[in-house]
Write a protein that holds these residues in place. Structure first.
Motif, PDB file in Angstrom:
ATOM      1  N   THR A 118     -47.868  12.700 -17.822  1.00 11.96           N
ATOM      2  CA  THR A 118     -48.699  12.776 -16.631  1.00 11.96           C
ATOM      3  C   THR A 118     -48.965  14.217 -16.201  1.00 11.96           C
ATOM      4  OG1 THR A 118     -46.778  12.606 -15.181  1.00 11.96           O
ATOM      5  CG2 THR A 118     -47.889  10.553 -15.755  1.00 11.96           C
ATOM      6  N   PHE A 119     -50.181  14.414 -15.689  1.00 12.78           N
ATOM      7  CA  PHE A 119     -50.591  15.688 -15.127  1.00 12.78           C
ATOM      8  C   PHE A 119     -51.811  15.435 -14.271  1.00 12.78           C
ATOM      9  CE2 PHE A 119     -53.061  15.223 -18.940  1.00 12.78           C
ATOM     10  CZ  PHE A 119     -54.302  15.792 -18.654  1.00 12.78           C
ATOM     11  N   THR A 120     -52.140  16.398 -13.435  1.00 11.88           N
ATOM     12  CA  THR A 120     -53.345  16.322 -12.613  1.00 11.88           C
ATOM     13  C   THR A 120     -54.172  17.575 -12.878  1.00 11.88           C
ATOM     14  OG1 THR A 120     -52.427  17.509 -10.718  1.00 11.88           O
ATOM     15  CG2 THR A 120     -52.045  15.112 -10.798  1.00 11.88           C
ATOM     16  N   GLU A 121     -55.326  17.646 -12.238  1.00 14.76           N
ATOM     17  CA  GLU A 121     -56.153  18.848 -12.350  1.00 14.76           C
ATOM     18  C   GLU A 121     -55.413  20.076 -11.837  1.00 14.76           C
ATOM     19  OE1 GLU A 121     -59.161  19.389 -13.788  1.00 14.76           O
ATOM     20  OE2 GLU A 121     -58.999  17.340 -14.535  1.00 14.76           O
ATOM     21  N   ALA A 122     -54.511  19.866 -10.891  1.00  9.33           N
ATOM     22  CA  ALA A 122     -53.773  20.982 -10.298  1.00  9.33           C
ATOM     23  C   ALA A 122     -52.562  21.413 -11.124  1.00  9.33           C
ATOM     24  CB  ALA A 122     -53.317  20.620  -8.889  1.00  9.33           C
ATOM     25  N   THR A 123     -52.185  20.643 -12.140  1.00  6.43           N
ATOM     26  CA  THR A 123     -51.024  20.994 -12.962  1.00  6.43           C
ATOM     27  C   THR A 123     -51.343  22.255 -13.763  1.00  6.43           C
ATOM     28  OG1 THR A 123     -50.465  18.644 -13.171  1.00  6.43           O
ATOM     29  CG2 THR A 123     -49.394  20.173 -14.710  1.00  6.43           C
ATOM     30  N   ASP A 124     -50.506  23.262 -13.627  1.00  7.74           N
ATOM     31  CA  ASP A 124     -50.771  24.527 -14.316  1.00  7.74           C
ATOM     32  C   ASP A 124     -50.431  24.433 -15.805  1.00  7.74           C
ATOM     33  OD1 ASP A 124     -47.931  25.721 -14.765  1.00  7.74           O
ATOM     34  OD2 ASP A 124     -47.941  25.092 -12.672  1.00  7.74           O
ATOM     35  N   LEU A 125     -50.951  25.377 -16.552  1.00  6.78           N
ATOM     36  CA  LEU A 125     -50.776  25.372 -18.013  1.00  6.78           C
ATOM     37  C   LEU A 125     -49.311  25.436 -18.436  1.00  6.78           C
ATOM     38  CD1 LEU A 125     -53.647  27.692 -19.288  1.00  6.78           C
ATOM     39  CD2 LEU A 125     -53.395  25.240 -19.660  1.00  6.78           C
ATOM     40  N   ALA A 126     -48.537  26.281 -17.789  1.00  7.95           N
ATOM     41  CA  ALA A 126     -47.130  26.418 -18.172  1.00  7.95           C
ATOM     42  C   ALA A 126     -46.392  25.091 -18.024  1.00  7.95           C
ATOM     43  CB  ALA A 126     -46.452  27.502 -17.342  1.00  7.95           C
ATOM     44  N   THR A 127     -46.685  24.369 -16.954  1.00  3.72           N
ATOM     45  CA  THR A 127     -46.049  23.068 -16.730  1.00  3.72           C
ATOM     46  C   THR A 127     -46.508  22.063 -17.782  1.00  3.72           C
ATOM     47  OG1 THR A 127     -45.831  23.507 -14.376  1.00  3.72           O
ATOM     48  CG2 THR A 127     -45.712  21.201 -15.059  1.00  3.72           C
ATOM     49  N   LYS A 128     -47.771  22.073 -18.118  1.00  3.52           N
ATOM     50  CA  LYS A 128     -48.271  21.170 -19.159  1.00  3.52           C
ATOM     51  C   LYS A 128     -47.563  21.446 -20.488  1.00  3.52           C
ATOM     52  CE  LYS A 128     -52.910  20.558 -17.230  1.00  3.52           C
ATOM     53  NZ  LYS A 128     -54.345  20.830 -17.446  1.00  3.52           N
ATOM     54  N   ILE A 129     -47.447  22.710 -20.820  1.00  2.00           N
ATOM     55  CA  ILE A 129     -46.776  23.081 -22.073  1.00  2.00           C
ATOM     56  C   ILE A 129     -45.318  22.627 -22.045  1.00  2.00           C
ATOM     57  CG2 ILE A 129     -45.987  25.030 -23.485  1.00  2.00           C
ATOM     58  CD1 ILE A 129     -48.570  26.511 -22.445  1.00  2.00           C
ATOM     59  N   ALA A 130     -44.616  22.934 -20.971  1.00  3.71           N
ATOM     60  CA  ALA A 130     -43.195  22.569 -20.869  1.00  3.71           C
ATOM     61  C   ALA A 130     -43.013  21.057 -20.919  1.00  3.71           C
ATOM     62  CB  ALA A 130     -42.595  23.140 -19.588  1.00  3.71           C
ATOM     63  N   ARG A 131     -43.864  20.314 -20.237  1.00  3.44           N
ATOM     64  CA  ARG A 131     -43.748  18.851 -20.259  1.00  3.44           C
ATOM     65  C   ARG A 131     -43.942  18.302 -21.672  1.00  3.44           C
ATOM     66  NH1 ARG A 131     -47.127  17.032 -14.839  1.00  3.44           N
ATOM     67  NH2 ARG A 131     -45.560  17.773 -13.349  1.00  3.44           N
ATOM     68  N   TYR A 132     -44.923  18.843 -22.381  1.00  2.00           N
ATOM     69  CA  TYR A 132     -45.180  18.346 -23.732  1.00  2.00           C
ATOM     70  C   TYR A 132     -44.046  18.733 -24.682  1.00  2.00           C
ATOM     71  CZ  TYR A 132     -47.563  16.773 -27.869  1.00  2.00           C
ATOM     72  OH  TYR A 132     -47.873  16.078 -29.014  1.00  2.00           O
ATOM     73  N   TYR A 182     -38.327  25.711 -16.931  1.00  2.00           N
ATOM     74  CA  TYR A 182     -38.927  26.315 -18.120  1.00  2.00           C
ATOM     75  C   TYR A 182     -40.348  26.794 -17.828  1.00  2.00           C
ATOM     76  CZ  TYR A 182     -35.059  24.186 -20.725  1.00  2.00           C
ATOM     77  OH  TYR A 182     -33.833  23.815 -21.194  1.00  2.00           O
ATOM     78  N   ALA A 183     -41.134  25.975 -17.131  1.00  2.00           N
ATOM     79  CA  ALA A 183     -42.503  26.372 -16.788  1.00  2.00           C
ATOM     80  C   ALA A 183     -42.489  27.590 -15.878  1.00  2.00           C
ATOM     81  CB  ALA A 183     -43.229  25.212 -16.111  1.00  2.00           C
ATOM     82  N   ARG A 184     -41.593  27.611 -14.946  1.00  2.00           N
ATOM     83  CA  ARG A 184     -41.537  28.731 -13.998  1.00  2.00           C
ATOM     84  C   ARG A 184     -41.190  30.036 -14.704  1.00  2.00           C
ATOM     85  NH1 ARG A 184     -38.058  29.611  -8.611  1.00  2.00           N
ATOM     86  NH2 ARG A 184     -39.194  31.441  -7.917  1.00  2.00           N
ATOM     87  N   VAL A 185     -40.247  29.993 -15.615  1.00  2.00           N
ATOM     88  CA  VAL A 185     -39.879  31.217 -16.324  1.00  2.00           C
ATOM     89  C   VAL A 185     -41.038  31.695 -17.201  1.00  2.00           C
ATOM     90  CG1 VAL A 185     -38.735  30.321 -18.414  1.00  2.00           C
ATOM     91  CG2 VAL A 185     -37.914  32.418 -17.372  1.00  2.00           C
ATOM     92  N   LEU A 186     -41.808  30.769 -17.755  1.00  2.00           N
ATOM     93  CA  LEU A 186     -42.988  31.163 -18.525  1.00  2.00           C
ATOM     94  C   LEU A 186     -44.012  31.862 -17.631  1.00  2.00           C
ATOM     95  CD1 LEU A 186     -43.532  28.008 -20.776  1.00  2.00           C
ATOM     96  CD2 LEU A 186     -42.726  30.272 -21.510  1.00  2.00           C
ATOM     97  N   LYS A 187     -44.238  31.316 -16.445  1.00  2.00           N
ATOM     98  CA  LYS A 187     -45.193  31.928 -15.513  1.00  2.00           C
ATOM     99  C   LYS A 187     -44.727  33.312 -15.068  1.00  2.00           C
ATOM    100  CE  LYS A 187     -45.332  28.013 -13.134  1.00  2.00           C
ATOM    101  NZ  LYS A 187     -45.631  27.032 -12.072  1.00  2.00           N
TER     102      LYS A 187
END
Length: 146
Positions: free
Chosen positions: A69-83, A95-100
């Motif tokens: 799951t993701f929305t239009e507001a989901t940032d790229l780092a979070t999408k990558i980490a989730r996948y 993990y997403a936060r450290v990438l950002k």
């Protein structure tokens, strides 16, 4: 006075302490080194996605296909980490936060592991510290939709 227990408490504690030290010095370090290498590759991929709109659309399609799951507001780092990690939300968030943060501080993927180690690991880097580039303003600065 010592009890008449059949357990040798001190010997057991010392054995457990030695096992813990061995884990800390060997297994945990190896595990962290592997995690940092994966995250460095995620950072490289993140940088590539920022420059390629078509690839970002492919990422969204891959997420949908994997039922992530993701929305239009989901940032790229979070999408990558989730996948990539498909783990609990809190861990994925870290993990997403450290990438950002790494991207915002212009940390190269080649220097990522050294940078994380210099900050006492990922969790220490994330806890109680405010970094530039968070929230909508930070995403917009990196070409992401707020």
């Amino acid at each position: 006075m010592l009890s008449n227990s059949k357990l040798n408490v001190t010997a057991t504690l010392d054995t457990l302490l030695n096992a813990s030290k061995n884990w800390e010095q060997n297994s945990r370090k190896t595990s962290n080194d592997t995690l940092y290498a994966i995250l460095a590759d995620c950072l490289r991929f993140y940088e590539d996605l920022l420059a390629d709109v078509k690839a970002r659309k492919e990422l969204n399609a891959a997420l949908l296909e994997a039922k992530i799951t993701f929305t239009e507001a989901t940032d790229l780092a979070t999408k990558i980490a989730r996948y990539v990690f498909r783990t609990e939300a809190k861990r994925t968030y870290v993990y997403a936060r450290v990438l950002k943060i790494a991207l915002n501080q212009k940390i190269s993927p080649n220097d990522f592991a050294k940078w994380v180690s210099a900050h006492d690991g990922i969790d220490e880097e994330m806890i109680g510290r405010r970094h530039d580039g968070e929230g909508h303003e930070g995403r917009a600065a990196h070409g992401e939709q707020p």
